[in-house]
Design an enzyme around this catalytic site. Structure first.
Site, PDB file in Angstrom:
ATOM      1  N   LYS A  63     -25.947 -20.924  -4.040  1.00 58.93           N
ATOM      2  CA  LYS A  63     -24.916 -21.965  -4.220  1.00 58.93           C
ATOM      3  C   LYS A  63     -23.887 -21.920  -3.095  1.00 58.93           C
ATOM      4  O   LYS A  63     -23.491 -20.840  -2.644  1.00 58.93           O
ATOM      5  CB  LYS A  63     -24.197 -21.770  -5.565  1.00 58.93           C
ATOM      6  CG  LYS A  63     -25.119 -21.598  -6.749  1.00 58.93           C
ATOM      7  CD  LYS A  63     -24.378 -21.628  -8.078  1.00 58.93           C
ATOM      8  CE  LYS A  63     -25.271 -21.167  -9.213  1.00 58.93           C
ATOM      9  NZ  LYS A  63     -25.434 -19.698  -9.295  1.00 58.93           N
ATOM     10  N   ASP A 111     -31.252 -16.788 -10.056  1.00 62.71           N
ATOM     11  CA  ASP A 111     -30.102 -17.651  -9.786  1.00 62.71           C
ATOM     12  C   ASP A 111     -29.012 -16.857  -9.069  1.00 62.71           C
ATOM     13  O   ASP A 111     -28.308 -16.069  -9.693  1.00 62.71           O
ATOM     14  CB  ASP A 111     -29.547 -18.210 -11.103  1.00 62.71           C
ATOM     15  CG  ASP A 111     -28.314 -19.061 -10.860  1.00 62.71           C
ATOM     16  OD1 ASP A 111     -28.488 -20.192 -10.378  1.00 62.71           O
ATOM     17  OD2 ASP A 111     -27.191 -18.595 -11.116  1.00 62.71           O
ATOM     18  N   HIS A 113     -21.513 -25.215  -5.660  1.00 64.72           N
ATOM     19  CA  HIS A 113     -21.124 -24.341  -6.780  1.00 64.72           C
ATOM     20  C   HIS A 113     -20.095 -25.007  -7.706  1.00 64.72           C
ATOM     21  O   HIS A 113     -20.235 -24.944  -8.932  1.00 64.72           O
ATOM     22  CB  HIS A 113     -20.576 -23.023  -6.205  1.00 64.72           C
ATOM     23  CG  HIS A 113     -20.723 -21.858  -7.122  1.00 64.72           C
ATOM     24  ND1 HIS A 113     -20.915 -20.584  -6.680  1.00 64.72           N
ATOM     25  CD2 HIS A 113     -20.696 -21.758  -8.474  1.00 64.72           C
ATOM     26  CE1 HIS A 113     -21.008 -19.751  -7.705  1.00 64.72           C
ATOM     27  NE2 HIS A 113     -20.865 -20.445  -8.798  1.00 64.72           N
ATOM     28  N   TYR A 158     -21.822 -14.512  -5.149  1.00 65.21           N
ATOM     29  CA  TYR A 158     -22.251 -13.327  -5.910  1.00 65.21           C
ATOM     30  C   TYR A 158     -22.490 -12.143  -4.971  1.00 65.21           C
ATOM     31  O   TYR A 158     -22.681 -11.016  -5.433  1.00 65.21           O
ATOM     32  CB  TYR A 158     -23.544 -13.587  -6.702  1.00 65.21           C
ATOM     33  CG  TYR A 158     -23.466 -14.702  -7.721  1.00 65.21           C
ATOM     34  CD1 TYR A 158     -22.280 -15.324  -8.037  1.00 65.21           C
ATOM     35  CD2 TYR A 158     -24.630 -15.130  -8.373  1.00 65.21           C
ATOM     36  CE1 TYR A 158     -22.234 -16.352  -8.961  1.00 65.21           C
ATOM     37  CE2 TYR A 158     -24.585 -16.153  -9.312  1.00 65.21           C
ATOM     38  CZ  TYR A 158     -23.390 -16.765  -9.588  1.00 65.21           C
ATOM     39  OH  TYR A 158     -23.361 -17.788 -10.508  1.00 65.21           O
TER      40      TYR A 158
HETATM   41  N1  LIG Z   1     -22.573 -21.999 -11.755  1.00 62.32           N
HETATM   42  C1  LIG Z   1     -21.568 -21.283 -12.192  1.00 62.32           C
HETATM   43  O1  LIG Z   1     -20.393 -21.621 -11.994  1.00 62.32           O
HETATM   44  C2  LIG Z   1     -21.861 -20.019 -12.949  1.00 62.32           C
HETATM   45  C3  LIG Z   1     -20.829 -19.376 -13.637  1.00 62.32           C
HETATM   46  C4  LIG Z   1     -21.146 -18.208 -14.363  1.00 62.32           C
HETATM   47  C5  LIG Z   1     -22.461 -17.723 -14.367  1.00 62.32           C
HETATM   48  N2  LIG Z   1     -23.428 -18.357 -13.660  1.00 62.32           N
HETATM   49  C6  LIG Z   1     -24.836 -17.863 -13.651  1.00 62.32           C
HETATM   50  O2  LIG Z   1     -25.277 -17.768 -15.004  1.00 62.32           O
HETATM   51  C7  LIG Z   1     -25.819 -16.463 -15.225  1.00 62.32           C
HETATM   52  C8  LIG Z   1     -25.723 -16.054 -16.670  1.00 62.32           C
HETATM   53  O3  LIG Z   1     -24.398 -16.088 -17.123  1.00 62.32           O
HETATM   54  P1  LIG Z   1     -23.565 -14.753 -17.452  1.00 62.32           P
HETATM   55  O4  LIG Z   1     -24.120 -13.613 -16.691  1.00 62.32           O
HETATM   56  O5  LIG Z   1     -22.125 -15.135 -17.252  1.00 62.32           O
HETATM   57  O6  LIG Z   1     -23.728 -14.599 -19.035  1.00 62.32           O
HETATM   58  P2  LIG Z   1     -24.953 -14.494 -20.077  1.00 62.32           P
HETATM   59  O7  LIG Z   1     -26.248 -14.533 -19.364  1.00 62.32           O
HETATM   60  O8  LIG Z   1     -24.690 -15.485 -21.150  1.00 62.32           O
HETATM   61  O9  LIG Z   1     -24.696 -13.067 -20.714  1.00 62.32           O
HETATM   62  C9  LIG Z   1     -24.924 -11.899 -19.994  1.00 62.32           C
HETATM   63  C10 LIG Z   1     -24.461 -10.726 -20.848  1.00 62.32           C
HETATM   64  O10 LIG Z   1     -25.260 -10.646 -22.028  1.00 62.32           O
HETATM   65  C11 LIG Z   1     -25.891  -9.363 -22.117  1.00 62.32           C
HETATM   66  N3  LIG Z   1     -27.257  -9.629 -22.633  1.00 62.32           N
HETATM   67  C12 LIG Z   1     -28.322 -10.139 -21.967  1.00 62.32           C
HETATM   68  N4  LIG Z   1     -29.377 -10.271 -22.783  1.00 62.32           N
HETATM   69  C13 LIG Z   1     -28.988  -9.848 -24.003  1.00 62.32           C
HETATM   70  C14 LIG Z   1     -29.647  -9.731 -25.247  1.00 62.32           C
HETATM   71  N5  LIG Z   1     -30.921 -10.116 -25.395  1.00 62.32           N
HETATM   72  N6  LIG Z   1     -28.947  -9.240 -26.305  1.00 62.32           N
HETATM   73  C15 LIG Z   1     -27.658  -8.854 -26.165  1.00 62.32           C
HETATM   74  N7  LIG Z   1     -26.978  -8.946 -25.006  1.00 62.32           N
HETATM   75  C16 LIG Z   1     -27.642  -9.427 -23.930  1.00 62.32           C
HETATM   76  C17 LIG Z   1     -25.870  -8.799 -20.720  1.00 62.32           C
HETATM   77  O11 LIG Z   1     -25.731  -7.404 -20.722  1.00 62.32           O
HETATM   78  P3  LIG Z   1     -26.821  -6.421 -19.985  1.00 62.32           P
HETATM   79  O12 LIG Z   1     -26.933  -6.844 -18.559  1.00 62.32           O
HETATM   80  O13 LIG Z   1     -26.205  -5.072 -20.173  1.00 62.32           O
HETATM   81  O14 LIG Z   1     -28.099  -6.603 -20.766  1.00 62.32           O
HETATM   82  C18 LIG Z   1     -24.581  -9.423 -20.137  1.00 62.32           C
HETATM   83  O15 LIG Z   1     -23.452  -8.652 -20.491  1.00 62.32           O
HETATM   84  C19 LIG Z   1     -25.008 -15.589 -14.251  1.00 62.32           C
HETATM   85  O16 LIG Z   1     -25.568 -14.313 -14.078  1.00 62.32           O
HETATM   86  C20 LIG Z   1     -25.028 -16.480 -13.033  1.00 62.32           C
HETATM   87  O17 LIG Z   1     -26.300 -16.400 -12.396  1.00 62.32           O
HETATM   88  C21 LIG Z   1     -23.148 -19.512 -12.960  1.00 62.32           C
END
Ligand SMILES: NC(=O)c1ccc[n+]([C@@H]2O[C@H](COP(=O)([O-])OP(=O)(O)OC[C@H]3O[C@@H](n4cnc5c(N)ncnc54)[C@H](OP(=O)(O)O)[C@@H]3O)[C@@H](O)[C@H]2O)c1
Length: 277
Positions: free
Chosen positions: A74, A44, A107, A49
């Site tokens: 996006k 994604d 987005h 990004y």
């Molecule tokens: N459409 C939108 O507006 C929008 C907005 C925000 C995000 N997004 C997308 O959604 C994706 C995911 O959201 P996010 O990156 O904000 O948050 P997330 O996936 O909920 O959390 C990521 C965090 O959790 C840690 N993590 C991952 N797996 C883990 C596990 N099994 N145990 C403990 N910690 C863990 C990661 O650290 P490490 O990397 O150190 O493991 C990172 O700090 C983004 O990367 C992006 O692609 C879209």
């Protein structure tokens, strides 16, 4: 349970994807290529990004067949004008070095700017040209989606929204389902919060011999939602994919859902007012 969701346009997506925000450059490309080798089949990305180049390199260097991979990007708010949409998507495709992208989302609706219908018309053209296979939206409220459908007759395949146990989005999920739209969850495991230390989640993890992240991601799956957790760590990525061989019972689903709050958004970005360019 099948490991794929079928979209309303006949295409499919795996039930879990990899979030890629902050995976960029050569290191990001290596991370994402490793994720593909570990079994991830959906990356994604987004123009904002600034990692579409790394995504393309990951696909090419992974050794996984292009047809088996789904790449999403996006459209940013600054390019909603119809004349800008096609060239923005062309540039996304060129940055990846691939021939097409699988999924392209608007987005944010940016309703104050008020150009998301134009953006949608441009996305429809891009799909007709074969630059993208599926088109959808992100952070769209019901009224935004119904306007797109009423004016163009084309229903988005996906709506990607903030969704985790603190903000379970029951109404938005029900709306998406009523229109045949798959819900994707961003920040599914609650980055920057104590979600994975919540006693209710830790207790279920202990009962089932799983990790808190697996419990939360399994909860998404059982809601019919596609989560896209991000991790730069191979062990966590593997953990986040290993959620297909156990089930939460009704009481466990409810205990997790009970963590939800009306002000449960982590990023304080209400799509009714938030503008992102
Ligand atoms: N459409 C939108 O507006 C929008 C907005 C925000 C995000 N997004 C997308 O959604 C994706 C995911 O959201 P996010 O990156 O904000 O948050 P997330 O996936 O909920 O959390 C990521 C965090 O959790 C840690 N993590 C991952 N797996 C883990 C596990 N099994 N145990 C403990 N910690 C863990 C990661 O650290 P490490 O990397 O150190 O493991 C990172 O700090 C983004 O990367 C992006 O692609 C879209």
């Amino acid at each position: 349970m099948s490991e794929h969701y079928e979209l309303n346009d006949g295409t499919t997506l795996p039930k879990v994807g990899l979030g890629t925000y902050s995976l960029w450059g050569f290191e990001g490309a290596e991370n994402m290529a490793a994720a593909l080798q570990e079994g991830y089949r959906l990356l994604d990305s987004a123009v904002n990004y600034e990692n579409e180049g790394a995504v393309g390199r990951a696909v090419r260097s992974s050794g996984v067949a292009r047809d088996d991979i789904r790449i999403a990007s996006k459209l940013p708010g600054r390019h909603h004008k119809k004349a800008n949409v096609m060239r923005t998507i062309e540039e996304s495709v060129l940055r990846t070095g691939l021939d097409y992208l699988d999924l392209y989302l608007i987005h944010w609706p940016n309703p104050n700017q008020g150009l998301y219908l134009e953006a949608w018309e441009g996305m429809i053209e891009a799909r007709e040209r074969g630059l993208v296979r599926s088109i959808g939206v992100s952070n769209f409220l019901p009224e935004h989606i119904d306007l797109l459908i009423a004016k163009t007759g084309v229903t988005p395949s996906i709506n990607q929204v903030e969704l985790h146990p603190y903000f379970s989005q029951a109404d938005q999920r029900a709306f998406n389902e009523s229109r045949g739209i798959l819900t994707q969850a961003w920040t599914p495991i609650g980055k920057r919060t104590h979600l994975l230390e919540e006693p209710a989640i830790v207790a279920i993890a202990r009962q089932l011999g799983r990790t808190p992240a697996q419990i939360v991601l399994r909860w998404h799956l059982q809601l019919g939602v596609l989560p896209i957790p991000k991790s730069a760590m191979p062990s966590r990525r593997t953990e986040n994919l290993a959620i297909f061989d156990f089930e939460l019972d009704e009481a466990q689903m409810q205990a997790i859902g009970a963590l939800t709050r009306t002000d449960g958004r982590i990023f304080d970005a209400d799509p009714a007012t938030h503008e992102e360019f």
